[in-house]
Design a protein around this motif. Structure first.
Motif, mmCIF file in Angstrom:
data_model
loop_
_atom_site.group_PDB
_atom_site.id
_atom_site.type_symbol
_atom_site.label_atom_id
_atom_site.label_comp_id
_atom_site.label_asym_id
_atom_site.label_seq_id
_atom_site.Cartn_x
_atom_site.Cartn_y
_atom_site.Cartn_z
ATOM 1 N N SER A 140 46.816 92.493 20.492
ATOM 2 C CA SER A 140 47.135 91.730 21.697
ATOM 3 C C SER A 140 47.961 92.563 22.667
ATOM 4 C CB SER A 140 47.898 90.448 21.333
ATOM 5 O OG SER A 140 47.041 89.506 20.721
ATOM 6 N N CYS A 143 45.518 95.109 24.419
ATOM 7 C CA CYS A 143 44.694 94.471 25.449
ATOM 8 C C CYS A 143 45.566 93.931 26.580
ATOM 9 C CB CYS A 143 43.863 93.357 24.830
ATOM 10 S SG CYS A 143 42.578 93.940 23.688
ATOM 11 N N TRP A 171 47.219 87.092 26.719
ATOM 12 C CA TRP A 171 46.218 87.577 25.774
ATOM 13 C C TRP A 171 46.354 86.903 24.418
ATOM 14 C CZ3 TRP A 171 42.531 90.263 28.028
ATOM 15 C CH2 TRP A 171 41.453 90.624 27.212
#
Length: 207
Positions: A140, A143, A171
């Motif tokens: 997470s 990203c 995210w």
């Protein structure tokens, strides 16, 4: 990430030769199917070996335990996710670009989770292991970092740190929203994804 890599269960044998790679792919394919049908808790190493057509000893040469299998599956899905995110967000240069790219990613993720609900079950298996939970958070963060960088470019602010916490939270919540969406009836799931898109776009586009 280094701490997690050092401590978590890892495959014992790196697949170098073609036959070894094919065997590892077969093991992971079988494991994915078992997790999807039974859940990670009910997946047994002996059953994986039997359905993969190998001895239990051979299986342990590749994976020392069930956590190592779940980790390998999670890393495969994580790599796929990062590629999708990078491809969508790297070209972002304006708020219009950002809105379109983020909306496209929501659609892609929703489609992936509907096509492969085992992603939800792999996540459930990771929650039982603190080291695997840390791996999920690292995904997470990775990203979210790309999203923060895209937000910084779109807003004309060169420092993505300003958006880092917002992007990380979005995210992480997005993964949860997708898991929820495929756990309910399709109509309700579609509404959940639409609501998540609307709520998070306000945060992403806000100065």
């Amino acid at each position: 990430m280094d701490v997690v890599s050092a401590n978590a269960s890892l495959p014992r044998r790196a697949p170098v030769q073609r036959r070894s790679r094919e065997r590892m792919d077969r093991i992971l394919s079988v494991a994915s199917a078992l997790i999807g049908s039974k859940g990670s808790d009910q997946m047994k190493m002996g059953e994986v070996a039997e359905q993969a057509g190998i001895s239990i000893g051979s299986l342990y040469q590749y994976f020392p335990d069930k956590s190592a299998i779940i980790r390998s599956l999670a890393e495969r899905y994580g790599l796929e996710s990062r590629r999708c995110v990078e491809e969508a967000l790297l070209p972002v240069a304006s708020l219009a670009d950002l809105e379109a790219a983020y909306g496209s990613l929501i659609d892609v993720y929703h489609a992936l989770f509907k096509a492969e609900p085992v992603r939800r079950d792999i996540w459930s298996g990771m929650q039982a292991d603190k080291q695997l939970m840390a791996l999920e958070l690292d995904e997470s963060r990775a990203c979210g970092k790309m999203l923060a960088e895209a937000m910084a470019r779109a807003h004309g602010r060169p420092d993505p740190v300003l958006f880092a916490m917002r992007a990380f939270m979005i995210w992480q919540l997005g993964e949860a929203a997708m898991r929820l969406a495929i756990s309910v009836e399709e109509k309700e799931g579609d509404a959940i994804v639409a609501a998540f898109r609307s709520m998070t776009l306000r945060e992403i586009l806000a100065p």
